[in-house]
Every structure is written in structure tokens, then in C-alpha cells.
Design a protein around this motif. Structure first.
Motif, PDB file in Angstrom:
ATOM      1  N   ARG A  52      41.214  23.747  39.411  1.00  0.00           N
ATOM      2  CA  ARG A  52      41.613  23.167  40.691  1.00  0.00           C
ATOM      3  C   ARG A  52      41.946  24.208  41.753  1.00  0.00           C
ATOM      4  O   ARG A  52      42.327  23.861  42.848  1.00  0.00           O
ATOM      5  N   SER A  53      41.844  25.468  41.420  1.00  0.00           N
ATOM      6  CA  SER A  53      42.221  26.489  42.389  1.00  0.00           C
ATOM      7  C   SER A  53      41.338  27.719  42.216  1.00  0.00           C
ATOM      8  O   SER A  53      40.440  27.750  41.385  1.00  0.00           O
ATOM      9  N   PHE A  54      41.645  28.729  42.999  1.00  0.00           N
ATOM     10  CA  PHE A  54      40.892  29.974  42.942  1.00  0.00           C
ATOM     11  C   PHE A  54      41.532  30.971  41.978  1.00  0.00           C
ATOM     12  O   PHE A  54      41.162  32.147  41.979  1.00  0.00           O
ATOM     13  N   ILE A  55      42.476  30.531  41.160  1.00  0.00           N
ATOM     14  CA  ILE A  55      43.166  31.439  40.245  1.00  0.00           C
ATOM     15  C   ILE A  55      42.188  32.033  39.234  1.00  0.00           C
ATOM     16  O   ILE A  55      42.208  33.234  38.977  1.00  0.00           O
ATOM     17  N   LEU A  56      41.315  31.204  38.680  1.00  0.00           N
ATOM     18  CA  LEU A  56      40.370  31.701  37.688  1.00  0.00           C
ATOM     19  C   LEU A  56      39.384  32.683  38.323  1.00  0.00           C
ATOM     20  O   LEU A  56      39.120  33.754  37.769  1.00  0.00           O
ATOM     21  N   ILE A  57      38.869  32.368  39.486  1.00  0.00           N
ATOM     22  CA  ILE A  57      37.924  33.263  40.169  1.00  0.00           C
ATOM     23  C   ILE A  57      38.612  34.581  40.526  1.00  0.00           C
ATOM     24  O   ILE A  57      38.053  35.658  40.325  1.00  0.00           O
ATOM     25  N   GLY A  58      39.829  34.498  41.043  1.00  0.00           N
ATOM     26  CA  GLY A  58      40.583  35.706  41.374  1.00  0.00           C
ATOM     27  C   GLY A  58      40.884  36.548  40.146  1.00  0.00           C
ATOM     28  O   GLY A  58      40.795  37.780  40.187  1.00  0.00           O
ATOM     29  N   SER A  59      41.233  35.899  39.027  1.00  0.00           N
ATOM     30  CA  SER A  59      41.515  36.630  37.793  1.00  0.00           C
ATOM     31  C   SER A  59      40.265  37.317  37.263  1.00  0.00           C
ATOM     32  O   SER A  59      40.326  38.458  36.795  1.00  0.00           O
ATOM     33  N   LEU A  60      39.136  36.627  37.332  1.00  0.00           N
ATOM     34  CA  LEU A  60      37.889  37.235  36.870  1.00  0.00           C
ATOM     35  C   LEU A  60      37.472  38.407  37.756  1.00  0.00           C
ATOM     36  O   LEU A  60      37.028  39.441  37.265  1.00  0.00           O
ATOM     37  N   HIS A  90      47.747  44.774  30.073  1.00  0.00           N
ATOM     38  CA  HIS A  90      48.921  44.378  30.852  1.00  0.00           C
ATOM     39  C   HIS A  90      48.533  43.778  32.195  1.00  0.00           C
ATOM     40  O   HIS A  90      49.087  42.755  32.593  1.00  0.00           O
ATOM     41  N   TYR A  91      47.603  44.418  32.880  1.00  0.00           N
ATOM     42  CA  TYR A  91      47.194  43.893  34.183  1.00  0.00           C
ATOM     43  C   TYR A  91      46.569  42.517  34.062  1.00  0.00           C
ATOM     44  O   TYR A  91      46.879  41.613  34.824  1.00  0.00           O
ATOM     45  N   LEU A  92      45.686  42.345  33.133  1.00  0.00           N
ATOM     46  CA  LEU A  92      44.919  41.106  33.064  1.00  0.00           C
ATOM     47  C   LEU A  92      45.628  40.000  32.312  1.00  0.00           C
ATOM     48  O   LEU A  92      45.308  38.830  32.491  1.00  0.00           O
ATOM     49  N   TYR A  93      46.580  40.335  31.477  1.00  0.00           N
ATOM     50  CA  TYR A  93      47.255  39.294  30.722  1.00  0.00           C
ATOM     51  C   TYR A  93      48.526  38.821  31.405  1.00  0.00           C
ATOM     52  O   TYR A  93      48.902  37.672  31.283  1.00  0.00           O
ATOM     53  N   TYR A  94      49.203  39.707  32.108  1.00  0.00           N
ATOM     54  CA  TYR A  94      50.474  39.332  32.712  1.00  0.00           C
ATOM     55  C   TYR A  94      50.390  39.014  34.196  1.00  0.00           C
ATOM     56  O   TYR A  94      51.184  38.238  34.693  1.00  0.00           O
TER      57      TYR A  94
END
Length: 130
Positions: A52-60, A90-94
Motif C-alpha cells: 500500500r505504500s512506497f516502503i517496499l520500493i524504497g527499501s529495495l 544493519h542498514y537493510l534490516y533495521y
């Protein structure tokens, strides 16, 4: 989701204290705090929070950028492989946790979280002074 956030908070505090005061050279305790975060991410994926948001795209996108940065550092020999892997983890998990969980927390849970941080800072301050 709020209970998973608090579980992450307590696991990070617990593993930090155990690593600092009881087993200072046991890095395996880092993985213990990943359990509630993994469950929270799976819950967020299953419930559609990421879709529902851009969180996944931003995380990738962040993952690709940081992976390239880590590879450049390894190639230039300014960093060894283990340090790059730990930093990448640490960067990608937290970092996504800092974005996902506050979206899911109500004002009451935010107040509770701040209250627990305030109360826990008192004994931590005494430990630091000691």
C-alpha cells in the motif's frame, strides 16, 4: 504490529546488555534480535502494508545502493567482507523497521514506548557512570 515493535525493542536491549556485561565476544546474540523483526516484516508483507505504500520500493532501492557501496568498498580494500556484510545487514534490516513500525503505532503506543525509554535511561546512566 505494536507488540512486535516492543518485542524488537526489548530484544535489542536484552542482547545489548548480555553482549556488553556477560558475553562480550559472542556476536551470535545479534541474530536473536532479528527474530521479532523478521516476524514483523512477514506480518507486514502478509497484511499488505508494503503493497500500500512506497516502503517496499524504497527499501529495495536502498538495498541496491548499499550493496553497490559495499562492493565498491570491498574492491577498494577499504573494508573487509565481514564488516561490509554486518553493515549491510544493519542498514537493510533495521532501517525499514524505523519506517514501518511508527506507521502502525497509535499515539498510546508511542507514549508507552517513550515512557519505557525514559525509565530505562535511569539505570543505564548509572551503569555508564559506574
Amino acid at each position: 504490529m505494536a507488540s512486535l515493535y516492543f518485542a524488537c525493542f526489548w530484544c535489542i536491549l536484552f542482547t545489548g546488555a548480555v553482549r556488553k556485561w556477560i558475553f562480550p565476544h559472542m556476536s551470535i546474540f545479534y541474530l536473536f534480535q532479528d527474530v521479532p523483526i523478521t516476524i514483523a516484516y512477514l506480518y507486514a508483507l502478509r497484511s499488505g502494508l508494503f503493497s500500500r505504500s512506497f516502503i517496499l520500493i524504497g527499501s529495495l532501492l536502498l538495498a541496491v545502493i548499499l550493496m553497490l557501496q559495499g562492493l565498491i568498498q570491498i574492491i577498494n580494500s577499504t573494508n573487509n567482507l565481514f564488516v561490509a556484510i554486518v553493515g549491510f545487514h544493519h542498514y537493510l534490516y533495521y532501517l525499514p523497521m524505523l519506517v514501518v513500525f511508527p506507521i502502525c503505532l497509535t499515539e498510546k503506543y508511542r507514549r508507552d514506548f517513550i515512557r519505557w525509554n525514559m525509565w530505562l535511561s535511569l539505570p543505564m546512566t548509572l551503569l555508564v557512570i559506574a
